[in-house]
Enzyme design. Structure first.
Site, PDB file in Angstrom:
ATOM      1  N   HIS A  83     -26.886  10.023  15.592  1.00 12.06           N
ATOM      2  CA  HIS A  83     -25.754  10.363  14.705  1.00 12.06           C
ATOM      3  C   HIS A  83     -26.103   9.905  13.216  1.00 12.06           C
ATOM      4  O   HIS A  83     -26.525   8.667  13.292  1.00 12.06           O
ATOM      5  CB  HIS A  83     -24.761   9.892  15.313  1.00 12.06           C
ATOM      6  CG  HIS A  83     -23.460  10.374  14.343  1.00 12.06           C
ATOM      7  ND1 HIS A  83     -22.956  11.722  14.110  1.00 12.06           N
ATOM      8  CD2 HIS A  83     -22.907   9.528  13.440  1.00 12.06           C
ATOM      9  CE1 HIS A  83     -21.955  11.402  13.241  1.00 12.06           C
ATOM     10  NE2 HIS A  83     -21.882  10.395  12.812  1.00 12.06           N
ATOM     11  N   ASP A 162      -9.703  14.923  18.256  1.00 10.78           N
ATOM     12  CA  ASP A 162     -10.316  14.427  17.001  1.00 10.78           C
ATOM     13  C   ASP A 162     -10.335  15.517  16.131  1.00 10.78           C
ATOM     14  O   ASP A 162      -9.992  15.411  14.955  1.00 10.78           O
ATOM     15  CB  ASP A 162     -11.869  13.879  17.360  1.00 10.78           C
ATOM     16  CG  ASP A 162     -12.399  13.739  15.974  1.00 10.78           C
ATOM     17  OD1 ASP A 162     -12.224  12.620  15.120  1.00 10.78           O
ATOM     18  OD2 ASP A 162     -13.316  14.358  15.438  1.00 10.78           O
ATOM     19  N   ARG A 169      -5.689  13.527   8.934  1.00  7.46           N
ATOM     20  CA  ARG A 169      -6.217  12.578   8.057  1.00  7.46           C
ATOM     21  C   ARG A 169      -6.583  13.050   6.796  1.00  7.46           C
ATOM     22  O   ARG A 169      -6.302  12.473   5.759  1.00  7.46           O
ATOM     23  CB  ARG A 169      -7.397  11.982   8.740  1.00  7.46           C
ATOM     24  CG  ARG A 169      -7.028  10.965  10.043  1.00  7.46           C
ATOM     25  CD  ARG A 169      -8.092  10.637  10.937  1.00  7.46           C
ATOM     26  NE  ARG A 169      -9.039   9.924  10.071  1.00  7.46           N
ATOM     27  CZ  ARG A 169     -10.389   9.817  10.217  1.00  7.46           C
ATOM     28  NH1 ARG A 169     -10.713  10.517  11.471  1.00  7.46           N
ATOM     29  NH2 ARG A 169     -11.394   9.217   9.628  1.00  7.46           N
ATOM     30  N   SER A 184     -13.563   8.539  15.918  1.00 10.82           N
ATOM     31  CA  SER A 184     -13.625   9.897  15.561  1.00 10.82           C
ATOM     32  C   SER A 184     -15.181  10.334  15.836  1.00 10.82           C
ATOM     33  O   SER A 184     -15.305  11.244  16.511  1.00 10.82           O
ATOM     34  CB  SER A 184     -13.244  10.256  13.878  1.00 10.82           C
ATOM     35  OG  SER A 184     -14.090  11.556  13.700  1.00 10.82           O
ATOM     36  N   LYS A 188     -16.826  11.950  19.965  1.00 11.42           N
ATOM     37  CA  LYS A 188     -17.696  13.380  20.162  1.00 11.42           C
ATOM     38  C   LYS A 188     -19.176  13.063  20.570  1.00 11.42           C
ATOM     39  O   LYS A 188     -19.560  13.760  21.265  1.00 11.42           O
ATOM     40  CB  LYS A 188     -17.847  13.957  18.524  1.00 11.42           C
ATOM     41  CG  LYS A 188     -16.642  14.551  18.189  1.00 11.42           C
ATOM     42  CD  LYS A 188     -16.528  15.073  16.844  1.00 11.42           C
ATOM     43  CE  LYS A 188     -16.506  13.915  15.679  1.00 11.42           C
ATOM     44  NZ  LYS A 188     -16.044  14.403  14.267  1.00 11.42           N
TER      45      LYS A 188
HETATM   46  N1  URA Z   1     -17.242  11.978  10.414  1.00  9.44           N
HETATM   47  C1  URA Z   1     -16.229  12.039  11.547  1.00  9.44           C
HETATM   48  O1  URA Z   1     -16.759  12.951  12.140  1.00  9.44           O
HETATM   49  N2  URA Z   1     -15.139  11.442  11.341  1.00  9.44           N
HETATM   50  C2  URA Z   1     -14.766  10.873  10.364  1.00  9.44           C
HETATM   51  O2  URA Z   1     -13.661  10.355  10.366  1.00  9.44           O
HETATM   52  C3  URA Z   1     -15.674  10.552   9.198  1.00  9.44           C
HETATM   53  C4  URA Z   1     -16.813  11.179   9.401  1.00  9.44           C
END
Ligand code: URA
Length: 442
Positions: A83, A162, A169, A184, A188
């Site tokens: 990631h 999320d 947010r 967050s 994932k």
């Molecule tokens: N990328 C995400 O998936 N979530 C966040 O809160 C910030 C960047």
């Protein structure tokens, strides 16, 4: 019985939330039983009061388990993923994943789209005509099994909590909270079925995290979440004060990825991909293979120079319906109508190549999205041909701007007019990496 108003009060007053309280608000919000205004108040309390390690892990697990948890055990015993927190010119997935797959390590990755300066991995891949990222789960699994490499869009059932919370947010100024960002991202990753995760946390002018301290703190929190959830995690802290590689913009980045997979990429990007892929191999080897990082680097370097990684990209493009002729000859990828060379105004050493300016210019050209529904132009972008530390002579080409109309070209030129700074004395090149965090040591 848990009451939402009491839960907000507890966090407002700086107390830690229990696992059952966290699961309560995540389940209630996902189901639509708790209104936006109460979650918004809670998010603001979290923003100011923070969360401890246990709360952050519980929040991540609750969000990960709010939808389907992908099981990749029919594809491989130990799935590795990467990631990136996102940076200007970051096309690492397009190179590191085929490189890792070329060692017989299957990669089944769900990726995101970009919002902001440049596209995400899916947008880049869609520069290739016909390339399909909207795969059913059955197709996703079949391609992973048949070719050992698949990159698809994130399924709607992946961590839906999320998705809802992120949208809230975004409009309540609560994005920039470390526990919320870390949970967050990691929710994932955990739901996507990987056992080993390499986090490429970018820092500098071309990244979300501007300083080493911020990046290290975020990387540490994400790695802690991963290990507490039973995963292996390594986090690299990498520099994007200047663009990674030269190309910024979707088709330009695909072309640069192809060159790199053929052993002919920019030196910094080549080295960056070697490092990320070597760490992925080390995790995939589970202490039995690729135990020596230097040896793993040398093997990945060879996979790039021999074109073994390119073969895997080629197979994936074919399997996902893309036009392979465009990666066999990247001049067939979308091309912009105008090419403009930005030249050095003076001689000297390059002291800075401001990645954020280049990112904004690329957005002005149409390569990224300002809002979610925006169409992107795959052909446009910028190639930055100089790096910090290079010696230039007045008149040398610094950048090539690829634009599709004169108005956006002029607007982009305003953005990049001062994107290069000079020094009369020699300047050291920027480091590629600022450190590595091994989750097992936290
Ligand atoms: N990328 C995400 O998936 N979530 C966040 O809160 C910030 C960047």
């Amino acid at each position: 019985m848990i009451r939402m108003d009491q839960l907000i009060e507890k966090k407002r007053d700086g107390e830690a939330l229990s696992e059952s309280e966290i699961r309560y608000f995540i389940a209630g919000y996902t189901a639509g039983d708790i209104p936006d205004y109460q979650i918004a108040a809670l998010l603001m309390a979290i923003y100011f009061r923070g969360m401890n390690r246990a709360e952050t892990v519980n929040l991540t697990m609750a969000m990960a388990e709010s939808g389907d948890m992908l099981d990749l055990s029919d594809i491989c015993d130990y799935a590795v993923d990467k990631h990136s927190s996102g940076g200007v010119g970051d096309k690492t997935s397009l190179v590191a994943l085929p490189a890792v797959a070329s060692f017989g390590v299957p990669i089944a990755k769900m990726s995101g789209r970009g919002l902001g300066a440049t596209g995400g991995t899916l947008d880049k891949l869609e520069s290739i005509s016909g390339f399909n990222v909207n795969l059913s789960e059955a197709e996703f699994r079949r391609i992973a099994r048949d070719t050992g490499l698949v990159i698809g869009g994130q399924s709607k059932t992946l961590a839906p909590a999320d998705g809802k919370i992120y949208a809230l947010r975004d409009v309540t100024s609560t994005v920039a909270s470390r526990p919320l960002i870390a949970s967050s991202i990691m929710s994932k990753k955990l739901a996507a079925g990987s056992s080993g995760i390499v986090l490429d946390v970018k820092l500098g002018r071309g990244a979300f995290m501007k300083t080493l301290e911020e990046a290290r703190a975020l990387a540490t929190t994400m790695a802690q979440i991963g290990v507490d959830a039973g995963r292996d995690v390594v986090a690299l802290l990498s520099d994007v004060n200047q663009p990674l590689g030269a190309a910024v913009g979707n088709a330009l980045e695909v072309a640069e990825a192809v060159k790199t997979l053929q052993g002919d990429g920019p030196a910094d990007f080549h080295e960056h991909c070697v490092e990320v892929a070597a760490h992925m191999l080390r995790l995939a080897g589970q202490g039995e293979r690729w135990t020596d990082l230097a040896a793993a680097r040398a093997e990945v370097d060879r996979a790039l120079r021999t074109g073994a990684g390119f073969k895997h990209l080629h197979q994936m493009v074919q399997a996902q319906g893309g036009d392979v002729a465009q990666i066999e000859d990247t001049r067939r990828l979308p091309q912009a109508k105008i090419r403009y060379s930005l030249r050095a105004r003076q001689s000297g050493s390059v002291a800075a190549v401001f990645a954020d300016r280049i990112a904004w210019a690329t957005l002005t050209l149409g390569a990224g999205r300002r809002t979610k529904g925006d169409e992107i132009d795959h052909a446009v972008g910028i190639e930055a041909q100089v790096k910090v530390g290079d010696a230039v002579t007045a008149g040398d080409r610094l950048m090539t701007v690829h634009a599709n109309d004169e108005t956006s070209l002029q607007a982009a030129l305003v953005e990049i007019g001062d994107a290069v700074a000079y020094s009369d004395s020699p300047v050291d090149p920027l480091p590629l990496f600022h450190g590595v965090i091994d989750g097992n040591e936290l």
